[in-house]
Design a protein around this motif. Sequence first.
Motif, PDB file in Angstrom:
ATOM      1  N   TYR A 276      61.563   9.788  40.017  1.00 21.29           N
ATOM      2  CA  TYR A 276      61.268  10.693  40.924  1.00 21.29           C
ATOM      3  C   TYR A 276      62.091  10.354  42.464  1.00 21.29           C
ATOM      4  O   TYR A 276      61.348  10.384  42.954  1.00 21.29           O
ATOM      5  N   ASN A 277      62.726  10.300  42.267  1.00 21.59           N
ATOM      6  CA  ASN A 277      63.941   9.330  43.380  1.00 21.59           C
ATOM      7  C   ASN A 277      63.619  10.540  44.164  1.00 21.59           C
ATOM      8  O   ASN A 277      64.602  11.602  43.091  1.00 21.59           O
ATOM      9  N   LEU A 278      63.801  11.234  45.266  1.00 17.19           N
ATOM     10  CA  LEU A 278      64.407  12.628  46.245  1.00 17.19           C
ATOM     11  C   LEU A 278      66.220  13.078  45.871  1.00 17.19           C
ATOM     12  O   LEU A 278      66.248  11.516  46.417  1.00 17.19           O
ATOM     13  N   PRO A 279      66.340  13.921  45.148  1.00 19.17           N
ATOM     14  CA  PRO A 279      67.862  13.956  45.317  1.00 19.17           C
ATOM     15  C   PRO A 279      68.084  14.635  46.414  1.00 19.17           C
ATOM     16  O   PRO A 279      68.911  15.463  46.442  1.00 19.17           O
ATOM     17  N   VAL A 280      68.510  13.255  47.109  1.00 16.77           N
ATOM     18  CA  VAL A 280      68.813  14.298  48.775  1.00 16.77           C
ATOM     19  C   VAL A 280      70.215  14.531  48.862  1.00 16.77           C
ATOM     20  O   VAL A 280      70.129  16.097  49.251  1.00 16.77           O
ATOM     21  N   GLU A 281      71.246  14.382  48.034  1.00 20.22           N
ATOM     22  CA  GLU A 281      72.769  14.928  47.546  1.00 20.22           C
ATOM     23  C   GLU A 281      73.003  15.712  47.417  1.00 20.22           C
ATOM     24  O   GLU A 281      73.486  16.519  47.579  1.00 20.22           O
ATOM     25  N   GLY A 282      72.363  16.577  46.335  1.00 17.59           N
ATOM     26  CA  GLY A 282      71.845  17.458  45.872  1.00 17.59           C
ATOM     27  C   GLY A 282      71.191  18.629  46.653  1.00 17.59           C
ATOM     28  O   GLY A 282      71.522  19.612  46.486  1.00 17.59           O
ATOM     29  N   LEU A 283      70.192  18.301  46.916  1.00 13.65           N
ATOM     30  CA  LEU A 283      69.348  18.813  47.887  1.00 13.65           C
ATOM     31  C   LEU A 283      70.351  19.510  49.485  1.00 13.65           C
ATOM     32  O   LEU A 283      70.467  21.241  49.788  1.00 13.65           O
ATOM     33  N   ILE A 284      71.216  18.484  49.968  1.00 13.69           N
ATOM     34  CA  ILE A 284      72.059  18.703  50.688  1.00 13.69           C
ATOM     35  C   ILE A 284      73.387  19.968  49.970  1.00 13.69           C
ATOM     36  O   ILE A 284      73.797  20.501  50.921  1.00 13.69           O
ATOM     37  N   ALA A 285      73.833  19.645  49.593  1.00 15.71           N
ATOM     38  CA  ALA A 285      74.416  20.498  49.127  1.00 15.71           C
ATOM     39  C   ALA A 285      74.328  21.413  48.709  1.00 15.71           C
ATOM     40  O   ALA A 285      75.019  22.711  48.871  1.00 15.71           O
ATOM     41  N   ALA A 286      72.751  22.156  48.243  1.00 15.14           N
ATOM     42  CA  ALA A 286      72.509  23.724  48.436  1.00 15.14           C
ATOM     43  C   ALA A 286      72.587  24.158  48.942  1.00 15.14           C
ATOM     44  O   ALA A 286      72.995  25.296  50.112  1.00 15.14           O
ATOM     45  N   GLN A 287      72.610  23.880  50.375  1.00 20.64           N
ATOM     46  CA  GLN A 287      72.559  24.487  52.196  1.00 20.64           C
ATOM     47  C   GLN A 287      71.328  24.934  51.493  1.00 20.64           C
ATOM     48  O   GLN A 287      71.691  26.381  52.149  1.00 20.64           O
ATOM     49  N   ALA A 288      70.776  25.466  51.465  1.00 24.71           N
ATOM     50  CA  ALA A 288      69.687  26.559  51.836  1.00 24.71           C
ATOM     51  C   ALA A 288      69.178  26.319  52.816  1.00 24.71           C
ATOM     52  O   ALA A 288      69.548  26.095  53.888  1.00 24.71           O
ATOM     53  N   ASP A 289      69.062  28.172  52.782  1.00 25.23           N
ATOM     54  CA  ASP A 289      68.143  28.752  54.320  1.00 25.23           C
ATOM     55  C   ASP A 289      67.181  27.611  54.225  1.00 25.23           C
ATOM     56  O   ASP A 289      66.138  27.298  55.884  1.00 25.23           O
ATOM     57  N   LEU A 290      65.708  27.363  53.126  1.00 23.62           N
ATOM     58  CA  LEU A 290      64.685  26.849  53.163  1.00 23.62           C
ATOM     59  C   LEU A 290      64.839  25.813  52.175  1.00 23.62           C
ATOM     60  O   LEU A 290      65.545  26.189  50.464  1.00 23.62           O
ATOM     61  N   THR A 291      64.432  24.326  52.750  1.00 24.29           N
ATOM     62  CA  THR A 291      64.305  23.321  51.449  1.00 24.29           C
ATOM     63  C   THR A 291      62.457  22.981  51.690  1.00 24.29           C
ATOM     64  O   THR A 291      62.348  22.576  52.809  1.00 24.29           O
ATOM     65  N   PHE A 292      61.760  22.699  50.713  1.00 28.36           N
ATOM     66  CA  PHE A 292      60.846  21.971  50.064  1.00 28.36           C
ATOM     67  C   PHE A 292      60.626  21.410  49.449  1.00 28.36           C
ATOM     68  O   PHE A 292      61.536  21.250  48.886  1.00 28.36           O
ATOM     69  N   VAL A 293      60.243  20.298  49.722  1.00 26.37           N
ATOM     70  CA  VAL A 293      59.993  18.900  49.889  1.00 26.37           C
ATOM     71  C   VAL A 293      58.394  18.451  49.102  1.00 26.37           C
ATOM     72  O   VAL A 293      57.794  18.733  50.644  1.00 26.37           O
ATOM     73  N   CYS A 294      57.943  18.375  48.560  1.00 31.39           N
ATOM     74  CA  CYS A 294      56.418  17.909  48.291  1.00 31.39           C
ATOM     75  C   CYS A 294      56.193  16.234  48.257  1.00 31.39           C
ATOM     76  O   CYS A 294      56.746  16.202  47.155  1.00 31.39           O
ATOM     77  N   SER A 295      55.779  15.851  49.424  1.00 26.96           N
ATOM     78  CA  SER A 295      55.611  14.061  49.484  1.00 26.96           C
ATOM     79  C   SER A 295      54.321  13.970  49.658  1.00 26.96           C
ATOM     80  O   SER A 295      53.700  14.122  51.155  1.00 26.96           O
ATOM     81  N   PRO A 296      53.302  13.831  49.547  1.00 28.29           N
ATOM     82  CA  PRO A 296      53.366  12.881  47.636  1.00 28.29           C
ATOM     83  C   PRO A 296      53.864  14.175  47.061  1.00 28.29           C
ATOM     84  O   PRO A 296      53.780  15.450  47.147  1.00 28.29           O
ATOM     85  N   ASN A 297      54.633  14.430  45.429  1.00 24.79           N
ATOM     86  CA  ASN A 297      55.065  15.204  44.869  1.00 24.79           C
ATOM     87  C   ASN A 297      53.897  15.436  44.134  1.00 24.79           C
ATOM     88  O   ASN A 297      53.021  15.151  43.353  1.00 24.79           O
TER      89      ASN A 297
END
Length: 352
Positions: A137-158
């Motif tokens: 459960y390491n945060l997939p930072v590069e994959g989320l950046i690559a998505a370039q979504a209008d809205l990105t949700f990260v639940c932490s603690p997940n």
Amino acid sequence: MRMMINFRDNVKKMAGYVPGEQPPPGSKVVKLNTNENPYPPSPEVMKVLHGFEGEWLRRYPDPMALVAREAAAKVFGVPADWVMAANGSDEMLALLARAFLERGRKIAYPMPTYSLYITLAEMQDASAVEVGYDEDYNLPVEGLIAAQADLTFVCSPNNPSSTVAPVGDLDRLAAGLKGVLVVDEAYTDFADGNALGLVSKYENVMILRTLSKAYSLAGLRVGFGVAQPGLLEGLIKIKDSYNVDAVALRLAAAAMKDQAWMKANAGRIKDSRAKLAAELRKMGFTLWPSQANFILARPPKCDARYLYLELRDRGVLVRYWDRPRLDDKIRITVGTEEENAVLLDALKQLIL
């Protein structure tokens, strides 16, 4: 003439969010399935409730929830106009989806995570980019950046893994996104740190908080969004005029002012979490390092669904999902010492 109820096509296709089982009041169960706090709210909250005057019910509540926002802002260390109150943090999530998502726009989130995010994307007919966590459960930072979504949700603690995203990873993510990053910190009071400092650094970051978990007020439905005023401005336009009721506003303010009570109960839960985790490991469960008030656990021998059903038959409720990467696990809310003991006894009968 037969009438046709013609929902939007995306609504017709939706399954909808499925909450955890809520047994009727008075049921003889050990309820460890929806991450409620096993301890009571602050006495200061109950004092306000018992002294509540009918005049406050006759009138509409403050549409901007100032009394609750000011109390929250003092705790968060930000100006009051950086805080927005809502009918639970779930309403903040819904407002964000309504403000930023529609057909042709994208939402991104790591998976597995809080399943309401999926429902919100479907409601708005938006494209969803699901970026998988690795086994740790390491945060997939590069994959989320690559998505370039209008809205990105990260639940932490997940939820449901109970793991936390390091602030450095969230910082890197915020810097790499053109859209809005929302860090859902519903369980942060049980963690070793938080990402609240990012709202001062980035105009596109919002932190969500709730009174449902550490403050023992899941039934009250009050949450907060913390962000710079420019981000809150659009959400204020689309919220319900009086989205937080008069009772909830004053009880929320009382709860926020009694930080000592919240921190004491959160400390008790963290101590119980450590003891419960140690016992589960002795029994052969595989666990992830919890920073929340629950534990994600993979049983050592038997099928997770079987275990969930057998525990339910014994009056112990835990959470199970028949979904990829979760169908071999159960999620256990940390209860009182007595409730945890009942759970452990039942598990020993089933798997040892």
